[in-house]
Design a protein around this motif. Structure first.
Motif, PDB file in Angstrom:
ATOM      1  N   MET A 141       0.525  -1.166  -0.047  1.00  0.00           N
ATOM      2  CA  MET A 141       0.262   0.148  -0.049  1.00  0.00           C
ATOM      3  C   MET A 141       0.990   1.330  -0.061  1.00  0.00           C
ATOM      4  O   MET A 141       1.942   1.360   0.582  1.00  0.00           O
ATOM      5  N   ALA A 142       0.642   2.085  -1.056  1.00  0.00           N
ATOM      6  CA  ALA A 142       1.097   3.437  -0.935  1.00  0.00           C
ATOM      7  C   ALA A 142       0.988   4.225   0.181  1.00  0.00           C
ATOM      8  O   ALA A 142       0.130   4.197   0.904  1.00  0.00           O
ATOM      9  N   PRO A 143       2.145   5.101   0.814  1.00  0.00           N
ATOM     10  CA  PRO A 143       2.287   5.924   2.028  1.00  0.00           C
ATOM     11  C   PRO A 143       1.207   6.967   1.708  1.00  0.00           C
ATOM     12  O   PRO A 143       1.072   7.374   0.667  1.00  0.00           O
ATOM     13  N   THR A 144       0.499   7.284   2.707  1.00  0.00           N
ATOM     14  CA  THR A 144      -0.373   8.389   2.747  1.00  0.00           C
ATOM     15  C   THR A 144       0.428   9.693   2.779  1.00  0.00           C
ATOM     16  O   THR A 144       1.590   9.874   3.230  1.00  0.00           O
ATOM     17  N   VAL A 145      -0.329  10.754   2.794  1.00  0.00           N
ATOM     18  CA  VAL A 145       0.247  12.234   2.759  1.00  0.00           C
ATOM     19  C   VAL A 145       0.796  12.359   4.302  1.00  0.00           C
ATOM     20  O   VAL A 145       2.122  12.809   4.475  1.00  0.00           O
ATOM     21  N   ASP A 146       0.107  11.896   5.215  1.00  0.00           N
ATOM     22  CA  ASP A 146       0.619  11.917   6.667  1.00  0.00           C
ATOM     23  C   ASP A 146       1.729  11.110   6.730  1.00  0.00           C
ATOM     24  O   ASP A 146       2.499  11.433   7.752  1.00  0.00           O
ATOM     25  N   ASP A 147       1.662  10.042   6.216  1.00  0.00           N
ATOM     26  CA  ASP A 147       2.932   8.946   6.440  1.00  0.00           C
ATOM     27  C   ASP A 147       4.231   9.780   5.781  1.00  0.00           C
ATOM     28  O   ASP A 147       5.488   9.633   6.647  1.00  0.00           O
ATOM     29  N   LEU A 148       4.209  10.244   4.825  1.00  0.00           N
ATOM     30  CA  LEU A 148       5.251  11.032   4.064  1.00  0.00           C
ATOM     31  C   LEU A 148       5.700  12.154   4.842  1.00  0.00           C
ATOM     32  O   LEU A 148       6.915  12.343   5.016  1.00  0.00           O
ATOM     33  N   ARG A 149       4.713  13.153   5.514  1.00  0.00           N
ATOM     34  CA  ARG A 149       5.135  14.108   6.434  1.00  0.00           C
ATOM     35  C   ARG A 149       5.726  13.602   7.424  1.00  0.00           C
ATOM     36  O   ARG A 149       6.694  14.315   7.724  1.00  0.00           O
ATOM     37  N   THR A 163       7.305  13.123  15.066  1.00  0.00           N
ATOM     38  CA  THR A 163       6.102  12.858  14.266  1.00  0.00           C
ATOM     39  C   THR A 163       4.677  13.339  14.861  1.00  0.00           C
ATOM     40  O   THR A 163       4.713  13.820  16.202  1.00  0.00           O
ATOM     41  N   ARG A 164       3.622  13.434  14.151  1.00  0.00           N
ATOM     42  CA  ARG A 164       2.490  13.878  14.958  1.00  0.00           C
ATOM     43  C   ARG A 164       1.427  13.001  14.412  1.00  0.00           C
ATOM     44  O   ARG A 164       1.429  12.408  13.095  1.00  0.00           O
ATOM     45  N   VAL A 165       0.677  12.795  15.158  1.00  0.00           N
ATOM     46  CA  VAL A 165      -0.573  11.921  15.189  1.00  0.00           C
ATOM     47  C   VAL A 165      -1.729  12.513  14.109  1.00  0.00           C
ATOM     48  O   VAL A 165      -2.250  11.789  13.523  1.00  0.00           O
ATOM     49  N   GLU A 166      -2.033  13.894  14.440  1.00  0.00           N
ATOM     50  CA  GLU A 166      -2.924  14.463  13.616  1.00  0.00           C
ATOM     51  C   GLU A 166      -2.475  14.884  12.446  1.00  0.00           C
ATOM     52  O   GLU A 166      -1.277  15.057  12.155  1.00  0.00           O
ATOM     53  N   GLY A 226       1.630  26.701  -2.783  1.00  0.00           N
ATOM     54  CA  GLY A 226       1.370  26.872  -1.679  1.00  0.00           C
ATOM     55  C   GLY A 226       1.841  25.384  -0.969  1.00  0.00           C
ATOM     56  O   GLY A 226       3.079  24.919  -1.142  1.00  0.00           O
ATOM     57  N   ALA A 227       1.184  24.960  -0.198  1.00  0.00           N
ATOM     58  CA  ALA A 227       1.354  23.591   0.786  1.00  0.00           C
ATOM     59  C   ALA A 227       1.825  22.871  -0.352  1.00  0.00           C
ATOM     60  O   ALA A 227       1.425  22.453  -1.396  1.00  0.00           O
ATOM     61  N   PHE A 228       2.862  21.685   0.260  1.00  0.00           N
ATOM     62  CA  PHE A 228       3.094  20.545  -0.469  1.00  0.00           C
ATOM     63  C   PHE A 228       1.813  19.659  -0.955  1.00  0.00           C
ATOM     64  O   PHE A 228       1.264  19.324  -0.042  1.00  0.00           O
ATOM     65  N   ARG A 229       2.017  19.247  -2.201  1.00  0.00           N
ATOM     66  CA  ARG A 229       1.050  17.960  -2.455  1.00  0.00           C
ATOM     67  C   ARG A 229       1.524  16.724  -2.451  1.00  0.00           C
ATOM     68  O   ARG A 229       2.860  16.866  -2.197  1.00  0.00           O
ATOM     69  N   LYS A 230       1.188  15.594  -2.467  1.00  0.00           N
ATOM     70  CA  LYS A 230       1.600  14.612  -2.498  1.00  0.00           C
ATOM     71  C   LYS A 230       2.763  14.060  -3.050  1.00  0.00           C
ATOM     72  O   LYS A 230       3.798  13.388  -2.803  1.00  0.00           O
ATOM     73  N   ALA A 231       2.865  14.475  -4.478  1.00  0.00           N
ATOM     74  CA  ALA A 231       3.853  14.117  -5.379  1.00  0.00           C
ATOM     75  C   ALA A 231       5.349  15.056  -4.707  1.00  0.00           C
ATOM     76  O   ALA A 231       6.281  14.621  -4.875  1.00  0.00           O
ATOM     77  N   ASP A 232       4.865  16.262  -4.264  1.00  0.00           N
ATOM     78  CA  ASP A 232       6.038  16.998  -3.556  1.00  0.00           C
ATOM     79  C   ASP A 232       6.731  16.370  -2.694  1.00  0.00           C
ATOM     80  O   ASP A 232       7.983  16.103  -2.207  1.00  0.00           O
ATOM     81  N   GLU A 249       6.616  13.210  -1.780  1.00  0.00           N
ATOM     82  CA  GLU A 249       7.188  11.804  -2.299  1.00  0.00           C
ATOM     83  C   GLU A 249       8.618  12.345  -2.666  1.00  0.00           C
ATOM     84  O   GLU A 249       9.750  11.624  -2.428  1.00  0.00           O
ATOM     85  N   ALA A 250       8.867  13.385  -3.441  1.00  0.00           N
ATOM     86  CA  ALA A 250      10.088  13.859  -3.880  1.00  0.00           C
ATOM     87  C   ALA A 250      10.999  14.532  -2.654  1.00  0.00           C
ATOM     88  O   ALA A 250      12.304  14.211  -2.742  1.00  0.00           O
ATOM     89  N   ILE A 251      10.394  15.021  -2.014  1.00  0.00           N
ATOM     90  CA  ILE A 251      11.184  15.518  -0.711  1.00  0.00           C
ATOM     91  C   ILE A 251      11.682  14.278   0.123  1.00  0.00           C
ATOM     92  O   ILE A 251      12.845  14.045   0.352  1.00  0.00           O
ATOM     93  N   ALA A 252      10.780  13.259   0.437  1.00  0.00           N
ATOM     94  CA  ALA A 252      11.247  12.209   1.155  1.00  0.00           C
ATOM     95  C   ALA A 252      12.177  11.105   0.337  1.00  0.00           C
ATOM     96  O   ALA A 252      13.351  10.918   1.130  1.00  0.00           O
ATOM     97  N   GLU A 253      12.197  11.207  -0.944  1.00  0.00           N
ATOM     98  CA  GLU A 253      13.291  10.392  -1.680  1.00  0.00           C
ATOM     99  C   GLU A 253      14.564  11.100  -1.631  1.00  0.00           C
ATOM    100  O   GLU A 253      15.523  10.547  -1.322  1.00  0.00           O
ATOM    101  N   ALA A 254      14.551  12.418  -1.644  1.00  0.00           N
ATOM    102  CA  ALA A 254      15.791  13.406  -1.347  1.00  0.00           C
ATOM    103  C   ALA A 254      16.471  13.281  -0.195  1.00  0.00           C
ATOM    104  O   ALA A 254      17.485  13.019  -0.070  1.00  0.00           O
ATOM    105  N   LEU A 255      15.411  13.153   1.029  1.00  0.00           N
ATOM    106  CA  LEU A 255      16.141  13.034   2.316  1.00  0.00           C
ATOM    107  C   LEU A 255      16.446  11.574   2.568  1.00  0.00           C
ATOM    108  O   LEU A 255      17.328  11.389   3.387  1.00  0.00           O
ATOM    109  N   ARG A 256      16.239  10.755   1.583  1.00  0.00           N
ATOM    110  CA  ARG A 256      16.721   9.070   1.889  1.00  0.00           C
ATOM    111  C   ARG A 256      17.897   8.972   1.399  1.00  0.00           C
ATOM    112  O   ARG A 256      18.739   8.259   2.094  1.00  0.00           O
ATOM    113  N   ASP A 257      18.411   9.891   0.434  1.00  0.00           N
ATOM    114  CA  ASP A 257      19.781   9.553  -0.468  1.00  0.00           C
ATOM    115  C   ASP A 257      20.940  10.185   0.577  1.00  0.00           C
ATOM    116  O   ASP A 257      20.814  10.980   1.538  1.00  0.00           O
TER     117      ASP A 257
END
Length: 91
Positions: free
Chosen positions: A1-9, A20-23, A75-81, A83-91
């Motif tokens: 299952m793909a990560p949700t926006v909350d999971d990515l944040r 991390t935040r619950v809400e 404005g605020a980051f969308r899911k694709a944004d 995903e790209a940020i999370a990928e960049a931080l994984r590297d």
């Protein structure tokens, strides 16, 4: 299952040493500053740039935009944004 926006944040928050935040919430200025720092953008100590400026710079740093113009960056980051940020931080 793909990560949700909350999971990515939360993944992004954890990767830059924030808690991390619950809400479901967007990033605070401090969290955006931590992300900027992790991506090599030196945020001045003391008075932080606006959220729009930091989001624009993050988009440039992860290859989502060509220039760091906060007026055209969106404005605020969308899911694709996120995903790209999370990928960049994984590297």
């Amino acid at each position: 299952m793909a990560p949700t926006v909350d999971d990515l944040r939360n993944e992004i928050r954890e990767s830059v040493g924030r808690y991390t935040r619950v809400e479901s919430t967007g990033f605070t200025k401090e969290a955006l500053a931590a992300i900027c720092g992790a991506l090599g953008y030196d945020v001045q100590k003391g008075s932080l740039p606006s959220k729009a400026v930091m989001r624009a710079e993050i988009r440039v740093r992860v290859g989502l935009a060509d220039d760091a113009d906060p007026d055209s960056a969106g404005g605020a980051f969308r899911k694709a944004d996120l995903e790209a940020i999370a990928e960049a931080l994984r590297d």
